[in-house]
Design an enzyme around this catalytic site. Structure first.
Site, short mmCIF file in Angstrom:
data_model
loop_
_atom_site.label_atom_id
_atom_site.label_comp_id
_atom_site.label_asym_id
_atom_site.label_seq_id
_atom_site.Cartn_x
_atom_site.Cartn_y
_atom_site.Cartn_z
N LYS A 69 39.91 -14.09 35.30
CA LYS A 69 39.80 -14.39 33.87
C LYS A 69 41.13 -14.91 33.34
O LYS A 69 41.17 -15.86 32.55
CB LYS A 69 39.34 -13.14 33.11
CG LYS A 69 37.86 -12.81 33.38
CD LYS A 69 37.39 -11.45 32.86
CE LYS A 69 35.94 -11.21 33.29
NZ LYS A 69 35.38 -9.93 32.87
N GLN A 83 37.54 -4.53 30.52
CA GLN A 83 36.80 -4.66 31.78
C GLN A 83 36.07 -3.35 32.10
O GLN A 83 36.66 -2.28 32.07
CB GLN A 83 37.78 -5.02 32.90
CG GLN A 83 37.12 -5.38 34.23
CD GLN A 83 36.28 -6.64 34.18
OE1 GLN A 83 36.56 -7.57 33.44
NE2 GLN A 83 35.23 -6.68 34.97
N ASP A 99 32.59 -10.55 24.91
CA ASP A 99 31.60 -10.15 25.93
C ASP A 99 30.20 -10.06 25.32
O ASP A 99 29.21 -9.99 26.04
CB ASP A 99 31.95 -8.76 26.48
CG ASP A 99 32.82 -8.82 27.73
OD1 ASP A 99 32.60 -9.72 28.55
OD2 ASP A 99 33.70 -7.95 27.87
N1 GUN Z 1 32.10 -5.71 34.30
C1 GUN Z 1 31.18 -6.43 34.97
N2 GUN Z 1 30.87 -7.56 34.31
C2 GUN Z 1 31.60 -7.55 33.18
C3 GUN Z 1 31.73 -8.46 32.09
O1 GUN Z 1 31.08 -9.50 31.99
N3 GUN Z 1 32.61 -8.09 31.12
C4 GUN Z 1 33.32 -6.94 31.18
N4 GUN Z 1 34.14 -6.66 30.18
N5 GUN Z 1 33.22 -6.08 32.17
C5 GUN Z 1 32.38 -6.38 33.17
#
Ligand code: GUN
Length: 283
Positions: free
Chosen positions: A51, A95, A118
């Site tokens: 990211k 996350q 998200d």
């Molecule tokens: N954990 C697995 N997929 C995601 C996601 O798309 N965003 C976040 N914040 N955590 C995750």
């Protein structure tokens, strides 16, 4: 059979974001994304690094907050509060999963819905449900974008989603429904999974189990989308679909890696750009 190139589609999406970022910067706005990582889950570390790399590519400012696994709920909420109040941070991402003992829902609800790139906050989830939203959840929206790019139309098609998580399964079903698919969600209590899956024109696997979807669960010429990110018995990265044995039955299939994963990140970039524009009154 076509192997869907998520890397290629994601690069095109990120190139578009990059161009828009240049225009925003000319107006004095640099989108900023805060990424919170609690604990030392190796998979989460890889996702967060990817990211951050994407932020660099498109020209965002990204700030990482790597906190120890014994961080308290109060400390985490305090950080979210600080980030909510910072003008230079447009998107906040925590996350998941969080280490045991931390309340994920409370953290998600603490993030300002305007910075919830998200689209996990219940306000944003509700808005998606009724089709009036600013942000779409990254993985399902990335999958839809990939389908569009390959001219795969789900209108009237039987779409089966295996998995019912808040992050992927549930919103995936909703986005397919928005495009007039007939949607079935399967999960661990589903009794006749093979029968349902093998009736799917579009099958989305979001189970979290290596090679869970086998050849006998897939209809001839189906479109198969693999959200899985697992390790096989040799420690090699693999999806939820038994790719080698399933691929020749499909019209389209996504690989792991190089399918859904890059699209998730590309959508995060789109959402963060949108957040920056909304917060600065730019359309
Ligand atoms: N954990 C697995 N997929 C995601 C996601 O798309 N965003 C976040 N914040 N955590 C995750």
């Amino acid at each position: 059979m076509t192997i869907i190139d998520g890397k290629k589609v994601s690069t095109a999406v990120k190139e578009n974001v990059k161009k828009e970022v240049e225009q925003l910067k000319a107006k004095g706005v640099t989108p900023g994304l805060a990424v919170i990582l609690v604990g030392d889950d190796p998979a989460s570390r890889v996702y967060v690094n990817n990211k951050k790399k994407a932020c660099e590519f498109v020209g965002f400012k990204s700030e990482e907050f790597a906190l120890p696994a014994d961080t308290t709920q109060d400390e985490l909420l305090k950080l979210v509060d600080e980030l909510n109040n910072r003008k230079d941070i447009n998107g906040i991402l925590c996350q998941l999963p969080l280490p045991k003992g931390l309340d994920e829902n409370a953290v998600i609800e603490a993030i300002s819905p305007m910075k919830d790139v998200d689209a996990f906050h219940k306000q944003n989830v509700g808005r998606i449900m009724i089709g009036d939203y600013d942000f779409l959840p990254c993985t399902p929206a990335g999958i839809m974008e990939m389908l569009h790019d390959y001219d795969i139309n789900v209108d009237g098609k039987n779409c089966v989603v295996i998995g019912r998580s808040n992050i992927v399964g549930k919103p995936m079903a909703m986005l397919l429904l928005h495009e007039n698919a007939t949607v079935t969600i399967c999960h661990s209590h589903t009794k006749n999974l093979k029968e349902i899956a093998s009736g799917a024109d579009v099958l989305v696997a979001a189970v979290g189990k290596a090679k869970f979807v086998t050849e006998d669960m897939v209809k001839e010429n189906a479109v198969v989308i693999d959200v899985g990110m697992n390790r096989d018995e040799n420690g090699k990265l693999c999806g939820d679909v038994d790719f080698e044995n399933v691929k020749d039955k499909c019209s389209f299939i996504t690989p792991v890696p190089g399918g859904v994963g890059p699209m998730t990140i590309a959508t995060l970039m789109k959402n963060t750009l949108k957040a920056a524009k909304l917060q600065n009154g730019i359309d």
